[in-house]
Scaffold this active site. Structure first.
Site, PDB file in Angstrom:
ATOM      1  N   GLY A 192      16.620  36.778  83.085  1.00  0.00           N
ATOM      2  CA  GLY A 192      16.506  38.108  83.656  1.00  0.00           C
ATOM      3  C   GLY A 192      15.425  38.273  84.698  1.00  0.00           C
ATOM      4  N   ASP A 229       5.513  31.787  72.316  1.00  0.00           N
ATOM      5  CA  ASP A 229       5.822  33.117  71.801  1.00  0.00           C
ATOM      6  C   ASP A 229       4.573  33.971  71.971  1.00  0.00           C
ATOM      7  OD1 ASP A 229       6.384  35.412  70.369  1.00  0.00           O
ATOM      8  OD2 ASP A 229       7.213  34.366  68.634  1.00  0.00           O
ATOM      9  N   VAL A 230       4.631  34.953  72.884  1.00  0.00           N
ATOM     10  CA  VAL A 230       3.430  35.732  73.205  1.00  0.00           C
ATOM     11  C   VAL A 230       2.958  36.576  72.034  1.00  0.00           C
ATOM     12  CG1 VAL A 230       3.945  35.781  75.671  1.00  0.00           C
ATOM     13  CG2 VAL A 230       4.743  37.655  74.202  1.00  0.00           C
ATOM     14  N   ASN A 282       5.602  40.483  81.564  1.00  0.00           N
ATOM     15  CA  ASN A 282       6.994  40.913  81.604  1.00  0.00           C
ATOM     16  C   ASN A 282       7.696  40.792  80.250  1.00  0.00           C
ATOM     17  OD1 ASN A 282       9.791  41.281  82.921  1.00  0.00           O
ATOM     18  ND2 ASN A 282       9.915  39.203  82.076  1.00  0.00           N
ATOM     19  N   TYR A 294      10.675  50.017  70.335  1.00  0.00           N
ATOM     20  CA  TYR A 294      10.561  49.697  71.763  1.00  0.00           C
ATOM     21  C   TYR A 294       9.829  50.818  72.505  1.00  0.00           C
ATOM     22  CZ  TYR A 294      11.910  48.682  76.582  1.00  0.00           C
ATOM     23  OH  TYR A 294      11.889  48.425  77.936  1.00  0.00           O
ATOM     24  N   THR A 297      20.645  43.266  83.045  1.00  0.00           N
ATOM     25  CA  THR A 297      20.173  42.201  82.168  1.00  0.00           C
ATOM     26  C   THR A 297      20.605  42.525  80.740  1.00  0.00           C
ATOM     27  OG1 THR A 297      18.062  43.298  81.689  1.00  0.00           O
ATOM     28  CG2 THR A 297      18.131  41.868  83.629  1.00  0.00           C
TER      29      THR A 297
END
Length: 258
Positions: A21, A63-64, A90, A155, A192
């Protein structure tokens, strides 16, 4: 608009969520401009695809949401390429779960990526930027906190908190490090997995994001751009009346991009 800062063009850029994406498009766009780019993402194979046509993209699985993995990734990329001068936060996840399908654990897992990952990558990048007093941090943001959609509580909360984090970083750093420029960018609705089928192409949006990321101007600190146009902060009634009397109105800055 000013030309891209040469120090950024010659530096090391880190893009999180670069396996697909918008993140992939940003990494490839910056690499095409000649930057040395580190593409971070959870899975290695998509990152290899991101870097396939660019020798100056380093794919690095990370993996952030995992502080240890993030620290190890920054140690590795510094060893291979040098200190970070540009960071684009991002990476994000968007689980579509209603409140009754959400658990405490699943809710916090979303925050760990969308908020914890932003802070973790920023904190590590700042270790490099503070050494030189120079850097650029661009946080990919959203209006999800202002108008949450159904089945998006984790989210929406995490993205709203991320925008608060940007303001908190500005409050903490702007006076001490005026040449570390920090701002938010809302790329719009994209075509995306997290977006909509008829949304904007990620590669088109990336042309704006890359331009904004390479624009190093202290006056951008704390600014918010939506797509290719600056969103001006609200003005008081007194300020609006004064502008009317003086026949002047602040003009938002724009990116050329498309």
């Amino acid at each position: 608009m000013a030309k891209p800062d040469q120090r950024l063009l010659e530096g090391v850029a880190v893009i999180t969520g670069a396996g697909s994406g918008l993140g992939r498009a940003l990494a490839q766009t910056l690499a095409a401009r000649g930057l040395r780019v580190v593409a971070l993402g959870r899975r290695g194979e998509p990152l290899v695809q991101t870097a396939a046509e660019h020798d100056n993209i380093l794919p690095l699985a990370c993996d952030v949401s995992d502080p240890g993995a993030l620290e190890q990734a920054f140690t590795s990329l510094r060893s291979e390429l040098g200190p970070v001068s540009l960071l684009i936060n991002n990476a994000a996840v968007y689980p579509h779960r209603g409140v009754f399908d959400e658990s405490h654990q699943s809710f916090m897992e979303t925050l760990a990526t969308n908020l914890g990952g932003v802070f973790g990558a920023t904190r590590l990048a700042l270790d490099d930027m503070a050494q030189t007093g120079f850097g650029r941090i661009l946080n990919v943001a959203s209006f999800a906190d202002i108008a949450p959609l159904p089945a998006s509580s984790a989210y929406s909360v995490s993205k709203g908190a991320s925008r608060i984090l940007t303001r908190a970083l500005v409050a903490d750093l702007a006076d001490r490090f005026p040449d570390i420029v920090i701002s938010d960018w809302l790329p719009g609705m994209l075509a995306t997995q997290m977006g909509i089928p008829d949304g904007l192409s990620p590669s088109d949006a990336a042309s704006w994001g890359a331009e904004l990321a390479l624009w190093h101007d202290p006056s951008l600190t704390g600014s918010i751009f939506e797509m290719n146009t600056e969103l001006l902060p609200p003005r008081s009634l007194k300020r609006r009346v004064k502008d009317l009397v003086l026949m002047q109105r602040p003009k938002p800055r724009s990116l050329s991009g498309l």
